[in-house]
Design a protein around this motif. Structure first.
Motif, PDB file in Angstrom:
ATOM      1  N   MET A   3     -51.360  36.925  54.476  1.00 50.40           N
ATOM      2  CA  MET A   3     -52.609  36.248  54.855  1.00 50.40           C
ATOM      3  C   MET A   3     -52.925  36.610  56.303  1.00 50.40           C
ATOM      4  N   ASP A   4     -54.142  37.107  56.552  1.00 48.44           N
ATOM      5  CA  ASP A   4     -54.473  37.486  57.925  1.00 48.44           C
ATOM      6  C   ASP A   4     -55.101  36.310  58.668  1.00 48.44           C
ATOM      7  N   TYR A   5     -55.350  36.534  59.952  1.00 49.36           N
ATOM      8  CA  TYR A   5     -55.842  35.484  60.849  1.00 49.36           C
ATOM      9  C   TYR A   5     -57.165  34.898  60.368  1.00 49.36           C
ATOM     10  N   ALA A   6     -58.083  35.759  59.897  1.00 49.20           N
ATOM     11  CA  ALA A   6     -59.396  35.287  59.432  1.00 49.20           C
ATOM     12  C   ALA A   6     -59.236  34.363  58.227  1.00 49.20           C
ATOM     13  N   ASP A   7     -58.333  34.731  57.279  1.00 51.05           N
ATOM     14  CA  ASP A   7     -58.095  33.873  56.113  1.00 51.05           C
ATOM     15  C   ASP A   7     -57.550  32.517  56.532  1.00 51.05           C
ATOM     16  N   GLU A   8     -56.635  32.513  57.503  1.00 47.93           N
ATOM     17  CA  GLU A   8     -56.066  31.256  57.997  1.00 47.93           C
ATOM     18  C   GLU A   8     -57.159  30.377  58.596  1.00 47.93           C
ATOM     19  N   LYS A   9     -58.082  30.993  59.338  1.00 48.82           N
ATOM     20  CA  LYS A   9     -59.169  30.226  59.958  1.00 48.82           C
ATOM     21  C   LYS A   9     -60.102  29.642  58.886  1.00 48.82           C
ATOM     22  N   ILE A  10     -60.373  30.401  57.841  1.00 46.57           N
ATOM     23  CA  ILE A  10     -61.225  29.912  56.754  1.00 46.57           C
ATOM     24  C   ILE A  10     -60.563  28.721  56.072  1.00 46.57           C
ATOM     25  N   ILE A  11     -59.284  28.844  55.765  1.00 47.35           N
ATOM     26  CA  ILE A  11     -58.562  27.740  55.116  1.00 47.35           C
ATOM     27  C   ILE A  11     -58.514  26.524  56.034  1.00 47.35           C
ATOM     28  N   GLU A  12     -58.280  26.757  57.327  1.00 46.21           N
ATOM     29  CA  GLU A  12     -58.271  25.661  58.299  1.00 46.21           C
ATOM     30  C   GLU A  12     -59.621  24.945  58.316  1.00 46.21           C
ATOM     31  N   ALA A  13     -60.714  25.708  58.325  1.00 44.96           N
ATOM     32  CA  ALA A  13     -62.050  25.113  58.339  1.00 44.96           C
ATOM     33  C   ALA A  13     -62.308  24.336  57.049  1.00 44.96           C
ATOM     34  N   MET A  14     -61.875  24.882  55.909  1.00 45.02           N
ATOM     35  CA  MET A  14     -62.072  24.194  54.634  1.00 45.02           C
ATOM     36  C   MET A  14     -61.281  22.889  54.588  1.00 45.02           C
ATOM     37  N   ASN A  15     -60.054  22.913  55.096  1.00 43.35           N
ATOM     38  CA  ASN A  15     -59.236  21.706  55.113  1.00 43.35           C
ATOM     39  C   ASN A  15     -59.814  20.666  56.060  1.00 43.35           C
ATOM     40  N   GLN A  16     -60.365  21.084  57.192  1.00 47.69           N
ATOM     41  CA  GLN A  16     -60.999  20.145  58.106  1.00 47.69           C
ATOM     42  C   GLN A  16     -62.182  19.485  57.423  1.00 47.69           C
ATOM     43  N   TYR A  17     -62.927  20.252  56.643  1.00 45.90           N
ATOM     44  CA  TYR A  17     -64.084  19.698  55.934  1.00 45.90           C
ATOM     45  C   TYR A  17     -63.635  18.580  54.998  1.00 45.90           C
ATOM     46  N   LYS A  18     -62.514  18.789  54.299  1.00 46.32           N
ATOM     47  CA  LYS A  18     -62.030  17.788  53.356  1.00 46.32           C
ATOM     48  C   LYS A  18     -61.652  16.486  54.051  1.00 46.32           C
ATOM     49  N   THR A  19     -61.247  16.554  55.318  1.00 43.88           N
ATOM     50  CA  THR A  19     -60.856  15.339  56.043  1.00 43.88           C
ATOM     51  C   THR A  19     -62.010  14.778  56.861  1.00 43.88           C
ATOM     52  N   GLY A  20     -63.214  15.309  56.677  1.00 42.77           N
ATOM     53  CA  GLY A  20     -64.372  14.781  57.380  1.00 42.77           C
ATOM     54  C   GLY A  20     -64.720  15.565  58.628  1.00 42.77           C
ATOM     55  N   GLU A  21     -63.875  16.502  59.023  1.00 41.43           N
ATOM     56  CA  GLU A  21     -64.184  17.360  60.161  1.00 41.43           C
ATOM     57  C   GLU A  21     -64.777  18.648  59.618  1.00 41.43           C
ATOM     58  N   HIS A  22     -65.577  19.298  60.429  1.00 39.88           N
ATOM     59  CA  HIS A  22     -66.291  20.466  59.918  1.00 39.88           C
ATOM     60  C   HIS A  22     -65.964  21.750  60.663  1.00 39.88           C
ATOM     61  N   GLY A  23     -64.978  21.744  61.546  1.00 36.02           N
ATOM     62  CA  GLY A  23     -64.689  22.923  62.340  1.00 36.02           C
ATOM     63  C   GLY A  23     -65.611  22.971  63.545  1.00 36.02           C
ATOM     64  N   ASP A  24     -65.708  24.140  64.145  1.00 31.56           N
ATOM     65  CA  ASP A  24     -66.608  24.297  65.282  1.00 31.56           C
ATOM     66  C   ASP A  24     -67.159  25.720  65.281  1.00 31.56           C
ATOM     67  N   ILE A  25     -68.051  25.995  66.217  1.00 24.19           N
ATOM     68  CA  ILE A  25     -68.713  27.298  66.183  1.00 24.19           C
ATOM     69  C   ILE A  25     -67.780  28.433  66.604  1.00 24.19           C
ATOM     70  N   GLU A  26     -66.638  28.100  67.195  1.00 22.81           N
ATOM     71  CA  GLU A  26     -65.670  29.153  67.557  1.00 22.81           C
ATOM     72  C   GLU A  26     -64.860  29.592  66.339  1.00 22.81           C
ATOM     73  N   THR A  27     -64.468  28.637  65.484  1.00 25.42           N
ATOM     74  CA  THR A  27     -63.602  28.959  64.346  1.00 25.42           C
ATOM     75  C   THR A  27     -64.362  29.100  63.037  1.00 25.42           C
ATOM     76  N   GLY A  28     -65.590  28.610  63.011  1.00 20.55           N
ATOM     77  CA  GLY A  28     -66.373  28.600  61.783  1.00 20.55           C
ATOM     78  C   GLY A  28     -66.536  27.170  61.295  1.00 20.55           C
ATOM     79  N   ILE A  29     -67.639  26.904  60.653  1.00 24.44           N
ATOM     80  CA  ILE A  29     -67.939  25.549  60.182  1.00 24.44           C
ATOM     81  C   ILE A  29     -68.143  25.592  58.679  1.00 24.44           C
ATOM     82  N   TYR A  30     -67.383  24.756  57.979  1.00 29.66           N
ATOM     83  CA  TYR A  30     -67.511  24.638  56.537  1.00 29.66           C
ATOM     84  C   TYR A  30     -68.423  23.462  56.253  1.00 29.66           C
ATOM     85  N   LEU A  31     -69.564  23.723  55.652  1.00 34.97           N
ATOM     86  CA  LEU A  31     -70.597  22.709  55.497  1.00 34.97           C
ATOM     87  C   LEU A  31     -71.211  22.816  54.111  1.00 34.97           C
TER      88      LEU A  31
END
Length: 196
Positions: free
Chosen positions: A1-29
């Motif tokens: 798994m590369d860095y970009a995939d990790e960031k996507i998964i991180e953003a998706m998991n943040q979305y599930k907990t009510g957080e949406h990420g940020d403009i630096e890492t990407g926002i799952y909305l």
């Protein structure tokens, strides 16, 4: 798994907990990932983080959405044309931080007078990157739905940068925090030239 995939998964998991990420890492909305990239405008005078897949609004669509001949020069929009980031550098207007509050209040009063049906919310000035930005938000009425608008002004290279971010009012709770992050990401590149 590369860095970009990790960031996507991180953003998706943040979305599930009510957080949406940020403009630096990407926002799952709303089950869509928005990646942001820094873009320069007006011959590099300023840059801003914007959704990477937003395009210039076609001229005919811009004339319809912004009928005034004083429409913003730069309008970045999504495919549906219902989420917009606009920028207009008024190079004929000398502008410094000490004028921000007065200009912001003036814009607020003009819009309130011309469109009394609008509903106004927060209005403030904030320091960002060694300068000041003035902004206010309001709900206006579009052809088929209510529109959330965040209007701002700030100095760039001694001139006035003015713009609007807007979306459907129904999506405003999701987009307002993103609009504020984008606004706070604006960088005055003319300061680097002066410091060099």
């Amino acid at each position: 798994m590369d860095y970009a995939d990790e960031k996507i998964i991180e953003a998706m998991n943040q979305y599930k907990t009510g957080e949406h990420g940020d403009i630096e890492t990407g926002i799952y909305l709303k089950e869509q990932l928005f990646q942001f990239e820094r873009q320069e405008f007006y011959d590099g005078k300023f840059s801003v983080m914007l959704p990477a897949d937003f395009k210039d609004m076609p001229l005919e669509a811009a004339k319809f959405k912004y009928p005034s001949e004083q429409r913003p020069k730069i309008i970045k929009t999504n495919e549906e044309g219902d989420i917009n980031f606009t920028f207009n550098l008024l190079e004929e207007v000398d502008f410094e931080t000490k004028f921000v509050k007065e200009a912001k209040d003036g814009l607020y009063n003009i819009i309130k007078r011309l469109q009394p049906a609008n509903v106004f919310y927060e209005s403030k000035e904030e320091e960002i990157a060694d300068t000041l930005v003035g902004w206010f938000e309001f709900k206006s009425h579009g052809l088929d739905c209510k529109i959330y608008q965040l209007m701002y002004c700030m100095p760039i290279g001694g001139k006035m940068l003015q713009g609007i971010f807007n979306c459907k009012y129904a999506d405003s709770k999701l987009w307002k925090p993103i609009f504020l992050q984008v606004m706070k990401s604006i960088q005055d590149n003319t300061k680097e030239e002066q410091d060099a």
